[in-house]
Design an enzyme around this catalytic site. Sequence first.
Site, PDB file in Angstrom:
ATOM      1  N   SER A  15      -3.158  -6.248  -6.789  1.00  0.00           N
ATOM      2  CA  SER A  15      -3.027  -6.381  -5.497  1.00  0.00           C
ATOM      3  C   SER A  15      -3.517  -5.321  -4.579  1.00  0.00           C
ATOM      4  O   SER A  15      -4.001  -5.268  -3.645  1.00  0.00           O
ATOM      5  CB  SER A  15      -1.827  -6.902  -5.094  1.00  0.00           C
ATOM      6  OG  SER A  15      -1.315  -8.027  -5.434  1.00  0.00           O
TER       7      SER A  15
ATOM      8  N   THR B 298      -0.133  -4.759  -0.832  1.00  0.00           N
ATOM      9  CA  THR B 298      -0.806  -5.412   0.099  1.00  0.00           C
ATOM     10  C   THR B 298      -0.695  -4.813   1.432  1.00  0.00           C
ATOM     11  O   THR B 298      -1.783  -4.413   2.056  1.00  0.00           O
ATOM     12  CB  THR B 298      -0.818  -6.846  -0.006  1.00  0.00           C
ATOM     13  OG1 THR B 298      -1.225  -7.499  -1.282  1.00  0.00           O
ATOM     14  CG2 THR B 298      -1.894  -7.461   1.062  1.00  0.00           C
TER      15      THR B 298
ATOM     16  N   GLU C 201       1.044 -11.174   5.211  1.00  0.00           N
ATOM     17  CA  GLU C 201       1.161 -11.651   3.875  1.00  0.00           C
ATOM     18  C   GLU C 201       2.187 -12.462   3.420  1.00  0.00           C
ATOM     19  O   GLU C 201       3.411 -11.957   3.657  1.00  0.00           O
ATOM     20  CB  GLU C 201       1.040 -10.389   3.084  1.00  0.00           C
ATOM     21  CG  GLU C 201       1.021 -10.711   1.665  1.00  0.00           C
ATOM     22  CD  GLU C 201       1.234  -9.602   0.493  1.00  0.00           C
ATOM     23  OE1 GLU C 201       0.466  -9.544  -0.423  1.00  0.00           O
ATOM     24  OE2 GLU C 201       2.030  -8.737   1.063  1.00  0.00           O
TER      25      GLU C 201
ATOM     26  N   ASP D 253       2.722 -14.910  -4.897  1.00  0.00           N
ATOM     27  CA  ASP D 253       2.448 -13.889  -6.005  1.00  0.00           C
ATOM     28  C   ASP D 253       3.631 -14.231  -7.042  1.00  0.00           C
ATOM     29  O   ASP D 253       3.664 -14.151  -8.189  1.00  0.00           O
ATOM     30  CB  ASP D 253       2.071 -12.706  -5.584  1.00  0.00           C
ATOM     31  CG  ASP D 253       1.713 -11.757  -6.946  1.00  0.00           C
ATOM     32  OD1 ASP D 253       1.192 -11.957  -7.808  1.00  0.00           O
ATOM     33  OD2 ASP D 253       2.528 -10.788  -6.886  1.00  0.00           O
TER      34      ASP D 253
ATOM     35  N   ASP E  22      -5.573 -11.679  -2.521  1.00  0.00           N
ATOM     36  CA  ASP E  22      -5.770 -10.628  -3.371  1.00  0.00           C
ATOM     37  C   ASP E  22      -6.705 -11.260  -4.657  1.00  0.00           C
ATOM     38  O   ASP E  22      -7.258 -10.764  -5.220  1.00  0.00           O
ATOM     39  CB  ASP E  22      -4.607  -9.735  -3.495  1.00  0.00           C
ATOM     40  CG  ASP E  22      -4.083  -9.212  -2.419  1.00  0.00           C
ATOM     41  OD1 ASP E  22      -4.674  -8.814  -1.453  1.00  0.00           O
ATOM     42  OD2 ASP E  22      -2.785  -8.748  -2.409  1.00  0.00           O
ATOM     43  N   HIS E  23      -5.636 -12.020  -5.006  1.00  0.00           N
ATOM     44  CA  HIS E  23      -6.155 -13.112  -6.315  1.00  0.00           C
ATOM     45  C   HIS E  23      -5.255 -13.904  -6.692  1.00  0.00           C
ATOM     46  O   HIS E  23      -4.239 -14.249  -6.036  1.00  0.00           O
ATOM     47  CB  HIS E  23      -5.836 -11.647  -7.431  1.00  0.00           C
ATOM     48  CG  HIS E  23      -4.437 -11.292  -7.498  1.00  0.00           C
ATOM     49  ND1 HIS E  23      -3.323 -11.921  -7.816  1.00  0.00           N
ATOM     50  CD2 HIS E  23      -4.092 -10.304  -6.909  1.00  0.00           C
ATOM     51  CE1 HIS E  23      -2.173 -11.169  -7.496  1.00  0.00           C
ATOM     52  NE2 HIS E  23      -2.464  -9.949  -7.022  1.00  0.00           N
TER      53      HIS E  23
END
EC number: 3.1.3.1
Length: 325
Positions: A40, A92, A211, A216, A258-259
């Site tokens: 991240s 983040t 966020e 996540d 981010d992913h």
Amino acid sequence: MGLSQLSSSFFFGASTPNFKRFKHIGLIKTSSKSDLITDSAAGATAFSAGIKTYNRAIGIDMDTLAVKLIPEVIDSNISSGVISTSSITHATPASFYAHVKTRKLEEDIATFLPKSPIDFFAGGGKKFFFKRKDNANLSKDFQNANFVIDTISLKKPSVSEFNLSSKFGFLLADNAMPKASEGRGDFLPSATQIGLDYLSQNKRGFFLMVEGSQIDWGGHSNDSDYIVQEVLDFDMAIGKALDFAEKDGNTLVVVTADHETGGYTLASNDGDYNKIKGSFSTSGHSATLIPVLSYGPGSEDFIGFYENNDIFHKIMKVTNWASSL
């Protein structure tokens, strides 16, 4: 948040998700400079600074030199804020105001926030500011930076107090905020609305990073219910942003991640094609391409396939903030 996490809101929500309101959709490759699979910190620094860097890096390049972040590019001209359901010092949000060699240095990250151009923030992380291992207390730093800090509740200040002459911060948990399923309530959509109300007072414009951090964490835990609840919560925050943008007519909303985490899949339950369950291929991150949803002026620039750090440059182009670089 990969495509499967996003997709879960279409199957497990009680109403049509706000994701469906987007018309312009792209995909980003998220690999960092050091690894095919990003973390991240590098992923968020790609967004905040427009560069590829190494995993764990916060606001610095491969040579560990500080790079200019969006709030620093726009500085005092444009108001800026960060909101997170993690600690505000997590990878983040930290990537939008701090410059450190590794994301693990959360006490070091915390020292950057009062000195940064950030005007508004909301999240957890009290202990990194007020219960530090070095016994420092950053209350004075916030006071010197003209911040009004609330550690009790997410309460919008009175109209007479809530103006750009002061900055505002909400630190509402020692570390991360609770899970959505464990009493966080409407923190994320409410904080988003308060942030929009505050920052939009600057008629020259504003930047706000929001966020849904714990999507996540549900992936890392291989907990599909956790993911679903966090995605639905994030979708409500997106709804606040889209409602504002529709009314305002001059605001760009970009939703991405981010992913992906967990290699999450919406699979059939025991072969029954009328029942869906979440399944996982890893407890870590994956390299899958990540959706980019955009709405508002310039949103068509976010269509297509591109690298994650292009998000920064596209924002700079659309807003004309690039002239500040």
